[in-house]
Motif scaffolding. Structure first.
Motif, PDB file in Angstrom:
ATOM      1  N   LEU A 112      -4.401  -2.874   2.367  1.00  0.00           N
ATOM      2  CA  LEU A 112      -5.326  -2.131   1.511  1.00  0.00           C
ATOM      3  C   LEU A 112      -6.679  -2.825   1.505  1.00  0.00           C
ATOM      4  N   PHE A 113      -7.743  -2.025   1.606  1.00  0.00           N
ATOM      5  CA  PHE A 113      -9.103  -2.569   1.596  1.00  0.00           C
ATOM      6  C   PHE A 113      -9.656  -2.487   0.175  1.00  0.00           C
ATOM      7  N   ILE A 114      -9.676  -3.646  -0.490  1.00  0.00           N
ATOM      8  CA  ILE A 114     -10.210  -3.728  -1.855  1.00  0.00           C
ATOM      9  C   ILE A 114     -11.143  -4.938  -1.906  1.00  0.00           C
ATOM     10  N   PRO A 115     -12.349  -4.814  -1.392  1.00  0.00           N
ATOM     11  CA  PRO A 115     -13.260  -5.959  -1.338  1.00  0.00           C
ATOM     12  C   PRO A 115     -13.727  -6.384  -2.730  1.00  0.00           C
ATOM     13  N   ARG A 116     -14.091  -7.645  -2.842  1.00  0.00           N
ATOM     14  CA  ARG A 116     -14.646  -8.175  -4.085  1.00  0.00           C
ATOM     15  C   ARG A 116     -16.171  -8.009  -4.006  1.00  0.00           C
ATOM     16  N   ILE A 117     -16.679  -6.937  -4.560  1.00  0.00           N
ATOM     17  CA  ILE A 117     -18.098  -6.615  -4.408  1.00  0.00           C
ATOM     18  C   ILE A 117     -18.885  -7.214  -5.567  1.00  0.00           C
TER      19      ILE A 117
ATOM     20  N   LEU B 120      -1.780   5.320  -2.283  1.00  0.00           N
ATOM     21  CA  LEU B 120      -1.820   4.786  -0.919  1.00  0.00           C
ATOM     22  C   LEU B 120      -0.765   3.739  -0.607  1.00  0.00           C
ATOM     23  N   LYS B 121      -0.382   2.939  -1.597  1.00  0.00           N
ATOM     24  CA  LYS B 121       0.251   1.638  -1.340  1.00  0.00           C
ATOM     25  C   LYS B 121       1.531   1.682  -0.502  1.00  0.00           C
ATOM     26  N   ASP B 122       2.279   2.757  -0.588  1.00  0.00           N
ATOM     27  CA  ASP B 122       3.553   2.810   0.132  1.00  0.00           C
ATOM     28  C   ASP B 122       3.429   3.349   1.557  1.00  0.00           C
ATOM     29  N   GLY B 123       2.219   3.743   1.948  1.00  0.00           N
ATOM     30  CA  GLY B 123       2.071   4.337   3.272  1.00  0.00           C
ATOM     31  C   GLY B 123       1.140   3.595   4.203  1.00  0.00           C
TER      32      GLY B 123
ATOM     33  N   PRO C 162      -0.409  -6.284   1.791  1.00  0.00           N
ATOM     34  CA  PRO C 162      -1.500  -7.265   1.797  1.00  0.00           C
ATOM     35  C   PRO C 162      -2.844  -6.592   1.496  1.00  0.00           C
ATOM     36  N   LEU C 163      -3.727  -7.332   0.826  1.00  0.00           N
ATOM     37  CA  LEU C 163      -5.044  -6.806   0.462  1.00  0.00           C
ATOM     38  C   LEU C 163      -6.140  -7.515   1.246  1.00  0.00           C
ATOM     39  N   ILE C 164      -7.150  -6.749   1.666  1.00  0.00           N
ATOM     40  CA  ILE C 164      -8.384  -7.335   2.200  1.00  0.00           C
ATOM     41  C   ILE C 164      -9.328  -7.465   1.022  1.00  0.00           C
ATOM     42  N   THR C 165      -9.541  -8.695   0.557  1.00  0.00           N
ATOM     43  CA  THR C 165     -10.335  -8.921  -0.652  1.00  0.00           C
ATOM     44  C   THR C 165     -11.619  -9.702  -0.364  1.00  0.00           C
TER      45      THR C 165
ATOM     46  N   GLY D 199     -13.867  -8.504 -10.149  1.00  0.00           N
ATOM     47  CA  GLY D 199     -12.486  -8.850 -10.449  1.00  0.00           C
ATOM     48  C   GLY D 199     -11.488  -7.769 -10.101  1.00  0.00           C
ATOM     49  N   LEU D 200     -11.926  -6.773  -9.345  1.00  0.00           N
ATOM     50  CA  LEU D 200     -11.045  -5.646  -9.036  1.00  0.00           C
ATOM     51  C   LEU D 200      -9.777  -6.050  -8.274  1.00  0.00           C
ATOM     52  N   PRO D 201      -9.870  -6.927  -7.261  1.00  0.00           N
ATOM     53  CA  PRO D 201      -8.630  -7.316  -6.560  1.00  0.00           C
ATOM     54  C   PRO D 201      -7.583  -7.916  -7.494  1.00  0.00           C
ATOM     55  N   GLU D 202      -8.021  -8.792  -8.429  1.00  0.00           N
ATOM     56  CA  GLU D 202      -7.073  -9.399  -9.364  1.00  0.00           C
ATOM     57  C   GLU D 202      -6.504  -8.359 -10.329  1.00  0.00           C
ATOM     58  N   MET D 203      -7.352  -7.416 -10.769  1.00  0.00           N
ATOM     59  CA  MET D 203      -6.867  -6.364 -11.657  1.00  0.00           C
ATOM     60  C   MET D 203      -5.748  -5.567 -10.981  1.00  0.00           C
ATOM     61  N   ILE D 204      -5.981  -5.224  -9.714  1.00  0.00           N
ATOM     62  CA  ILE D 204      -4.984  -4.450  -8.969  1.00  0.00           C
ATOM     63  C   ILE D 204      -3.702  -5.262  -8.783  1.00  0.00           C
TER      64      ILE D 204
END
Length: 342
Positions: A74-79, A67-70, A108-111, A94-99
């Motif tokens: 990015l929606f990667i919430p900290r659940i 997805l990242k180049d298009g 930019p990420l929505i975390t 910890g998924l946002p930090e892993m990514i």
């Protein structure tokens, strides 16, 4: 131009995608979903993730790469928690930090943190924080969320009826029972985390195999949460993992119903929750019932031949039980009701 928001087709996408997709679309965003899981996505996920991660986490990385180049964001919430007094896998926290530490060139990420462990009082703040990437109008955010909830509830009702939209086409489970006829459909409970069950590449298209063998499928999501919760109230142990409570509650419900022909549990190698839950379910099933149980553990090496062989052998055994289990002599020679034993 509308902001393009990317949602990876992995992990809790399979549980909450109708909610997320509708919310973003109601805020006039353009929603981009990553491609269906394939070998390229899996290989990219493996190459960008630490070796110790389980395959669902590795797949998530691969979907981010897809997805990242298009997209613009990015929606990667900290659940952290999705139910009162329950947590989910720590890796989700910890998924946002892993990514961010594993993949370069990210938008930019929505975390935003999603944490309902103590209560859902913070849900408004969560809605506002996510929505602020697209609008400043809080009324519009709440209206969008109310619409998203309606779509999500409709999706849950579909699942409870036996329809699985995430498989690409509606999958209907017909639970009509034709008594003890040898050709009646076998009812199989397929258990596991939703991202293992509904990603057909990850589970090597297990549902299609079962359907081809005259089976009707039941999954934990087809049982109302209120039902599984009621069975867990009297259970000897209180779990703090949402997936554990859901799966064990479903198992207890099945034992009481007594109509299931077999249980298949899909686990992933290295999953801490599964290492406990699968063992509890297998031991309970073997101690309290005669329901056949099959544990399938999957990882990035796949091993389709061994997987298919075990599933086919399991289905052969179920068919044998229906036709011949009561007609076996003590000397090991099959005895059919149409033939004399003497």
């Amino acid at each position: 131009m509308a902001i393009k928001v990317g949602i990876p087709r992995a992990l809790l996408y399979y549980a909450y995608s109708p909610l997320w997709v509708t919310y973003f679309k109601e805020l006039d965003a353009e929603v981009m979903i990553s491609s269906k899981t394939n070998k390229k996505i899996l290989d990219e996920g493996i190459s960008t993730t630490v070796d110790e991660a389980c395959i669902p986490i590795k797949l998530f990385h691969g979907h981010v790469m897809d997805l990242k180049d298009g997209v613009d964001v990015l929606f990667i919430p900290r659940i952290t928690s999705i139910y009162f007094q329950e947590y989910i896998c720590p890796k989700f926290c910890g998924l946002p930090e892993m990514i961010q530490h594993s993949i370069e060139g990210l938008p930019p990420l929505i975390t935003t943190e999603i944490n309902f462990f103590k209560s859902q009082e913070s849900v408004k703040n969560t809605i506002y924080e996510i929505g602020s990437f697209f609008t400043k109008d809080k009324k519009k955010m709440m209206k969008a969320f109310q619409r998203a909830k309606e779509v999500y509830e409709s999706y849950r009702r579909q699942l409870q009826k036996g329809e699985i939209p995430s498989l690409g086409v509606p999958f209907h489970m017909y639970r009509a029972n034709s008594g003890g006829h040898p050709l009646r459909k076998k009812e199989i409970m397929v258990m596991g985390h939703p991202y293992n069950l509904y990603d057909s590449y990850l589970n090597m298209d297990l549902f299609s195999i079962l359907v081809s063998r005259n089976s009707q499928i039941l999954t934990p999501e087809m049982i109302k949460r209120s039902v599984t919760d009621s069975f867990m109230k009297d259970y000897k142990t209180k779990f703090y993992w949402s997936f554990a409570n859901r799966l064990i509650g479903a198992m207890l419900y099945l034992i009481e119903q007594g109509t299931i022909d077999g249980i298949i549990y899909i686990s992933t190698f290295g999953c801490g929750v599964d290492s406990v839950v699968a063992d509890i379910i297998e031991k309970t099933i073997r101690e309290k019932t005669n329901i056949p149980f099959l544990l399938l553990t999957i990882d990035e090496h796949r091993g389709e031949a061994g997987f298919y062989t075990r599933v086919e052998a399991f289905m052969d055994m179920l068919e044998w039980r229906v036709k011949d289990e009561n007609y076996v002599s003590p000397y090991g020679q099959p005895v059919h009701p149409s033939k004399s034993c003497f």
